[in-house]
Design a protein around this motif. Structure first.
Motif, PDB file in Angstrom:
ATOM      1  N   GLY A 141      -1.190   2.041  -2.231  1.00  0.00           N
ATOM      2  CA  GLY A 141      -0.647   3.126  -3.330  1.00  0.00           C
ATOM      3  C   GLY A 141      -1.644   4.173  -2.543  1.00  0.00           C
ATOM      4  O   GLY A 141      -0.734   5.394  -2.545  1.00  0.00           O
ATOM      5  N   LEU A 142      -2.799   4.374  -2.467  1.00  0.00           N
ATOM      6  CA  LEU A 142      -3.261   5.658  -2.086  1.00  0.00           C
ATOM      7  C   LEU A 142      -2.990   6.024  -0.631  1.00  0.00           C
ATOM      8  O   LEU A 142      -2.862   7.207  -0.249  1.00  0.00           O
ATOM      9  CB  LEU A 142      -4.988   5.211  -2.000  1.00  0.00           C
ATOM     10  CG  LEU A 142      -5.504   5.192  -3.341  1.00  0.00           C
ATOM     11  CD1 LEU A 142      -7.102   4.663  -3.233  1.00  0.00           C
ATOM     12  CD2 LEU A 142      -5.472   6.356  -4.176  1.00  0.00           C
ATOM     13  N   SER A 143      -2.609   4.918   0.186  1.00  0.00           N
ATOM     14  CA  SER A 143      -2.197   5.393   1.578  1.00  0.00           C
ATOM     15  C   SER A 143      -0.915   5.879   1.587  1.00  0.00           C
ATOM     16  O   SER A 143      -0.250   6.862   2.239  1.00  0.00           O
ATOM     17  CB  SER A 143      -2.122   4.116   2.468  1.00  0.00           C
ATOM     18  OG  SER A 143      -1.115   3.138   1.985  1.00  0.00           O
TER      19      SER A 143
ATOM     20  N   LYS B  98       0.355   7.828  -0.733  1.00  0.00           N
ATOM     21  CA  LYS B  98       0.135   9.167  -1.314  1.00  0.00           C
ATOM     22  C   LYS B  98      -0.667   9.876  -0.079  1.00  0.00           C
ATOM     23  O   LYS B  98      -0.348  11.296  -0.318  1.00  0.00           O
ATOM     24  CB  LYS B  98      -0.958   9.226  -2.457  1.00  0.00           C
ATOM     25  CG  LYS B  98      -1.184  10.393  -3.180  1.00  0.00           C
ATOM     26  CD  LYS B  98      -1.989  10.419  -4.587  1.00  0.00           C
ATOM     27  CE  LYS B  98      -2.471  11.712  -4.997  1.00  0.00           C
ATOM     28  NZ  LYS B  98      -3.492  11.515  -6.220  1.00  0.00           N
ATOM     29  N   SER B  99      -1.532   9.662   0.479  1.00  0.00           N
ATOM     30  CA  SER B  99      -1.972  10.765   1.647  1.00  0.00           C
ATOM     31  C   SER B  99      -1.338  10.721   2.779  1.00  0.00           C
ATOM     32  O   SER B  99      -1.896  11.183   3.845  1.00  0.00           O
ATOM     33  CB  SER B  99      -3.515  10.049   1.680  1.00  0.00           C
ATOM     34  OG  SER B  99      -3.580   8.732   2.310  1.00  0.00           O
ATOM     35  N   HIS B 100      -0.399   9.582   2.866  1.00  0.00           N
ATOM     36  CA  HIS B 100       0.158   9.445   4.260  1.00  0.00           C
ATOM     37  C   HIS B 100      -0.446   9.093   5.329  1.00  0.00           C
ATOM     38  O   HIS B 100      -0.530   9.619   6.285  1.00  0.00           O
ATOM     39  CB  HIS B 100       1.104  10.744   4.674  1.00  0.00           C
ATOM     40  CG  HIS B 100       2.045  11.381   3.416  1.00  0.00           C
ATOM     41  ND1 HIS B 100       3.430  10.800   3.106  1.00  0.00           N
ATOM     42  CD2 HIS B 100       1.921  12.233   2.625  1.00  0.00           C
ATOM     43  CE1 HIS B 100       3.726  11.261   2.097  1.00  0.00           C
ATOM     44  NE2 HIS B 100       3.067  12.249   1.915  1.00  0.00           N
TER      45      HIS B 100
ATOM     46  N   ARG C 277      -2.706   2.539   5.275  1.00  0.00           N
ATOM     47  CA  ARG C 277      -1.514   1.527   5.011  1.00  0.00           C
ATOM     48  C   ARG C 277      -1.427   0.284   5.543  1.00  0.00           C
ATOM     49  O   ARG C 277      -1.425  -0.800   4.770  1.00  0.00           O
ATOM     50  CB  ARG C 277      -0.521   2.230   5.285  1.00  0.00           C
ATOM     51  CG  ARG C 277       0.965   1.750   4.545  1.00  0.00           C
ATOM     52  CD  ARG C 277       2.220   2.500   4.935  1.00  0.00           C
ATOM     53  NE  ARG C 277       2.048   3.891   4.513  1.00  0.00           N
ATOM     54  CZ  ARG C 277       2.488   4.807   5.179  1.00  0.00           C
ATOM     55  NH1 ARG C 277       3.221   4.712   5.999  1.00  0.00           N
ATOM     56  NH2 ARG C 277       2.144   6.088   4.736  1.00  0.00           N
TER      57      ARG C 277
END
Length: 101
Positions: free
Chosen positions: A65-67, A69-71, A76
């Motif tokens: 999820g954080l990856s 959001k931060s692309h 990821r």
């Protein structure tokens, strides 16, 4: 001087109590089938492994999820690897049962 004698007597009394407790204690034998004890221990250990796997699985989901959001593609990839590892660890008992037959 009297204090040293009292300490020695207390130490001697303590040693006698410990030796009496270890020598005159009756031996405890396992009751029932020993395989029941082994199976209970196995169930407990696999329960701990499953709990750790669920924690890693949740961490992998958060990382994915954080990856997103931060692309960040490397985060990821790490998130998917953590997710896969968490799934494998969570279902270790079932995997071993399938392998062993």
């Amino acid at each position: 001087m009297k204090l040293k004698i009292k300490r020695k007597r207390l130490l001697a009394l303590y040693i006698m109590l410990v030796l009496t407790g270890t020598v005159f204690v009756s031996t405890a034998y396992a009751e029932g089938d020993p395989m029941t004890t082994v199976n209970n221990l196995s169930t407990f250990i696999f329960g701990l492994i499953r709990a750790i796997g669920m924690i890693i699985l949740g961490f992998g989901i958060v990382q994915i999820g954080l990856s997103l959001k931060s692309h960040d593609p490397s985060q990821r990839a790490n998130g998917f690897l953590t997710l896969a590892g968490g799934i494998i660890i969570t279902f270790t008992k079932e995997i071993l049962t399938l392998i062993a037959g």
